[in-house]
Design an enzyme around this catalytic site. Structure first.
Site, mmCIF file in Angstrom:
data_model
loop_
_atom_site.group_PDB
_atom_site.id
_atom_site.type_symbol
_atom_site.label_atom_id
_atom_site.label_comp_id
_atom_site.label_asym_id
_atom_site.label_seq_id
_atom_site.Cartn_x
_atom_site.Cartn_y
_atom_site.Cartn_z
ATOM 1 N N CYS A 80 35.455 48.649 39.376
ATOM 2 C CA CYS A 80 36.638 49.335 38.853
ATOM 3 C C CYS A 80 36.891 48.945 37.410
ATOM 4 O O CYS A 80 37.379 49.730 36.601
ATOM 5 C CB CYS A 80 37.853 49.042 39.716
ATOM 6 S SG CYS A 80 38.247 47.275 39.877
ATOM 7 N N HIS A 243 42.424 44.691 41.861
ATOM 8 C CA HIS A 243 41.990 45.988 41.344
ATOM 9 C C HIS A 243 42.422 46.121 39.881
ATOM 10 O O HIS A 243 43.442 45.554 39.471
ATOM 11 C CB HIS A 243 42.613 47.096 42.180
ATOM 12 C CG HIS A 243 41.981 48.438 42.006
ATOM 13 N ND1 HIS A 243 40.617 48.642 42.090
ATOM 14 C CD2 HIS A 243 42.529 49.650 41.757
ATOM 15 C CE1 HIS A 243 40.363 49.927 41.909
ATOM 16 N NE2 HIS A 243 41.505 50.558 41.704
ATOM 17 N N ASN A 267 44.129 54.849 38.203
ATOM 18 C CA ASN A 267 43.285 54.172 39.180
ATOM 19 C C ASN A 267 41.871 54.741 39.060
ATOM 20 O O ASN A 267 41.681 55.961 39.174
ATOM 21 C CB ASN A 267 43.842 54.419 40.585
ATOM 22 C CG ASN A 267 43.133 53.610 41.651
ATOM 23 O OD1 ASN A 267 41.967 53.257 41.512
ATOM 24 N ND2 ASN A 267 43.831 53.326 42.736
ATOM 25 N N THR A 593 17.789 0.555 32.570
ATOM 26 C CA THR A 593 17.179 1.343 33.652
ATOM 27 C C THR A 593 15.762 1.782 33.323
ATOM 28 O O THR A 593 15.050 2.291 34.185
ATOM 29 C CB THR A 593 18.023 2.602 33.938
ATOM 30 O OG1 THR A 593 18.059 3.410 32.753
ATOM 31 C CG2 THR A 593 19.426 2.233 34.361
#
Length: 678
Positions: A80, A243, A267, A593
């Site tokens: 949308c 939406h 819409n 290390t």
């Protein structure tokens, strides 16, 4: 017929027309991998069928009576945000629409199953060429389409081109409306948060009104409720949560002796409208005079478009998304209500690289890593007016998302530097709290693709540091800097020409050399390994066991005659380098290390006289860093050996070819020889 997409659209189409063939896109074929990331079908109960428009309707058309916002209907894809964005372009920006959707194509005499579209893709316009195979259920389109004119196909083809741009259709299933608008125009995105109603500006409608009339594109959305199982959730008033809606118009109308601020929304489904006050059939709308109704273009039809009061929009929606075509339309700029000149823009493409520049926001315990982020210097020298003595600058930071996965929070800081030194800012290195001050920020880190803010700053030198929230998050980004006055700007990087010589004290090692070398008094890689192990034990009181590859690299660095062996004097120089490399490595290996974080490589190289640029650092980390972003002593020595050798080779060829300081000429065989040597 298929053709490589590196060819121009018209060239491919002419070849297709000549051979009477239809295009099949080799880069985005009608197969499952163009639908989803996995290549599987997107729907459980139905298998999609790829069909060309000529197989769907008898007479397909690209446009039917031109293009309108009502041509765009969202299908069975959660995009949308894109459909709403495209509808806004059709309404407000026809010049962009013509660029995005060229009208030199269709289903007429030049039809060859090939179409092309243009998108603004992170700083430049990019042509996307596609074939016209579209996903259907065997009869009709299942994704974007024109609901009323089913023989019109520009919308479905535009959507397919956008899906190809992102990798597949699934990649555009979910997104943000403002991102679609930026991709369609190259504008500047902005988001106005409406969640906390108490913080919404009382003049917001006026600001939006001015922005809208300065061609700003707008949309709005409602957040999906927590725990929702579906992507969209309908409210009783007809609006949908989760939406996006297009803002298609603004209007102020008289009502009951007062004025009402209205917003028209659409819409993208082409249906599903607000049913509250000022909706199509509401009492408020019916009470308006015919003249005002005509002005508002009121059409009582279920087309997905409706009016809503600004008050109801604020109470129902979570955010307003904007895309400004011009910086003047940015809401902060509108609020200033000033006349502005033409803006200048500077664009940088860069990246956050794990182990190199992905330093994070500086939260504990990673404060020092923050300064590893890319840094950009801006020098403001001209004020906009003499009274303020300040200059306006707008900064836009955009993440180049992968597969639309915007899961990285981004932001930026702006520091003012009192004594610029043309080197990256750091936690200690010559930058005290008196020299450096943070002037501005983008605000809280956002999971948006783009964050943008406007600033008014005093004249001076500034450094912009964009970052992700967490360290070691990798992403490419685009940084845009907008100013009203000309500025000087640059990337701050290590760009000095290094001096590969390393000065350390000399030790006597002839006896050990004789012990490990054979009668020819030379060492190969295997012999060098045992020689260095014993020498380190005697002189450094430390264990040193380099790999055979590490010893080979050291020999190639010191073997001046390129015989594959080193003599005693070369071994003496080699030992100096090994001690120097080892000493620096152990300084940075604080926890003992046997490995160091690749973030420290830049500092280590600088300490050894090798301030190298970030692109070289990136290559080294990619090659040696591994999953945990660490590098061993052995690999560090290999790196240093290769760098020293490569600098010597380069410098030798500069002298031979007489080239400029930054380029040297190699034949193919020379390139192959030296590459294998390194």
């Amino acid at each position: 017929m298929s053709a490589g997409s590196n060819k121009a659209f018209h060239t491919i189409r002419n070849e297709l027309l000549r051979t009477n063939s239809l295009f099949v896109d080799p880069d985005f074929p009608p197969e499952g991998r163009s639908l989803t990331f996995s290549g599987e079908q997107p729907f459980r109960n139905a298998k999609l069928k790829w069909m060309r428009p000529i197989d769907i309707v008898s007479k397909p058309r690209f446009f039917v009576d031109g293009a309108t916002r009502f041509d765009l209907t969202q299908g069975q894809l959660g995009n949308c945000w894109f459909v709403a964005g495209a509808a806004i372009i059709v309404i407000k920006h026809r010049k962009y629409f013509v660029k995005i959707v060229p009208d030199d194509q269709g289903f007429g005499q030049n039809y060859a199953g090939i179409f092309h579209f243009n998108f603004w893709w992170y700083g430049r316009w990019k042509e996307v060429i596609i074939d016209d195979y579209l996903p259907t259920d065997g009869y009709r389109l299942v994704y974007g389409h024109n609901r009323t004119q089913q023989d019109e196909f520009w919308t479905a083809l535009l959507e397919k081109a956008y899906a190809k741009l992102h990798g597949c259709y699934e990649a555009i299933d979910g997104g943000k409306l403002q991102d679609a608008l930026v991709d369609l125009t190259g504008g500047i995105s902005e988001v106005i948060d409406l969640e906390d109603k108490s913080k919404v500006s009382k003049s917001l409608y006026d600001i939006l009104w001015k922005s809208f009339h300065m061609q700003t594109m707008m949309g709005c959305s409602i957040n999906r409720p927590k725990g929702a199982t579906s992507s969209e959730v309908e409210k009783s008033n007809g609006l949908y949560m989760g939406h996006a809606y297009s803002v298609t118009s603004l209007a102020v109308v008289p009502y009951l002796g007062q004025t009402v601020q209205l917003v028209r929304l659409r819409n993208p489904w082409g249906s599903g409208e607000w049913n509250g006050p000022w909706s199509d059939k509401s009492y408020e709308m019916q009470s308006l005079t015919p003249e005002i109704k005509k002005k508002l273009n009121i059409v009582i039809v279920e087309d997905g478009e409706f009016w809503i009061s600004f008050e109801d929009l604020l109470s129902n929606f979570s955010e307003i998304q904007l895309c400004h075509i011009q910086p003047d339309a940015h809401t902060a700029e509108i609020a200033a209500d000033e006349e502005k000149d033409q803006w200048e823009v500077i664009v940088y493409h860069d990246s956050w690289t794990r182990g190199i520049t992905a330093g994070g926001c500086g939260n504990a315990p990673y404060q020092k890593l923050y300064w590893k982020n890319p840094q950009f210097q801006v020098v403001l020298t001209e004020p906009e007016d003499e009274r303020s003595g300040k200059s306006t600058m707008m900064v836009s930071l955009m993440e180049k998302e992968k597969n639309r996965m915007g899961d990285i929070a981004i932001g930026f800081d702006i520091y003012k530097v009192r004594n610029p030194q043309d080197k990256p800012l750091g936690p200690d290195d010559n930058y005290t709290r008196y020299d450096l001050s943070r002037q501005a920020q983008s605000g809280k880190y956002q999971f948006y693709r783009e964050v943008c803010r406007r600033f008014e700053l005093p004249l001076g030198t500034y450094v912009i540091i964009p970052s992700t929230f967490d360290p070691n998050e990798e992403a490419n980004f685009l940084l845009r800097i907008f100013t009203l006055k000309h500025i000087d700007s640059s990337v701050i990087d290590e760009n000095n020409i290094p001096d590969p010589s390393v000065s350390v004290r000399t030790d006597v090692l002839a006896d050990l050399f004789s012990k490990h070398s054979r009668t020819n008094q030379k060492l190969d890689a295997k012999e060098l390994r045992s020689f260095l192990t014993e020498l380190a034990s005697l002189e450094l009181k430390a264990h040193l066991d380099l790999s055979k590859e590490g010893c080979r690299s050291l020999i190639m660095m010191q073997d001046k005659n390129k015989t594959g062996f080193i003599d005693v004097e070369e071994a003496r120089e080699l030992w100096k380098d090994v001690k120097s490399f080892t000493s620096v490595f152990r300084q940075f290996d604080a926890d003992k290390t046997g490995s160091i974080d690749t973030f420290e490589l830049g500092n280590m190289f600088r300490k050894l006289g090798f301030p190298i640029e970030r692109s070289v650092l990136t290559t080294l980390v990619r090659r040696y860093g591994g999953r945990d972003n660490t590098i061993s002593l052995d690999d560090f020595i290999i790196c240093m050996s290769k760098l020293v050798l490569m600098f010597h080779i380069f410098d030798d060829h500069l002298k031979i070819s007489g080239s400029s300081e930054n380029s040297a000429v190699f034949t193919r065989n020379e390139f192959l020889k030296y590459t294998l040597m390194c």
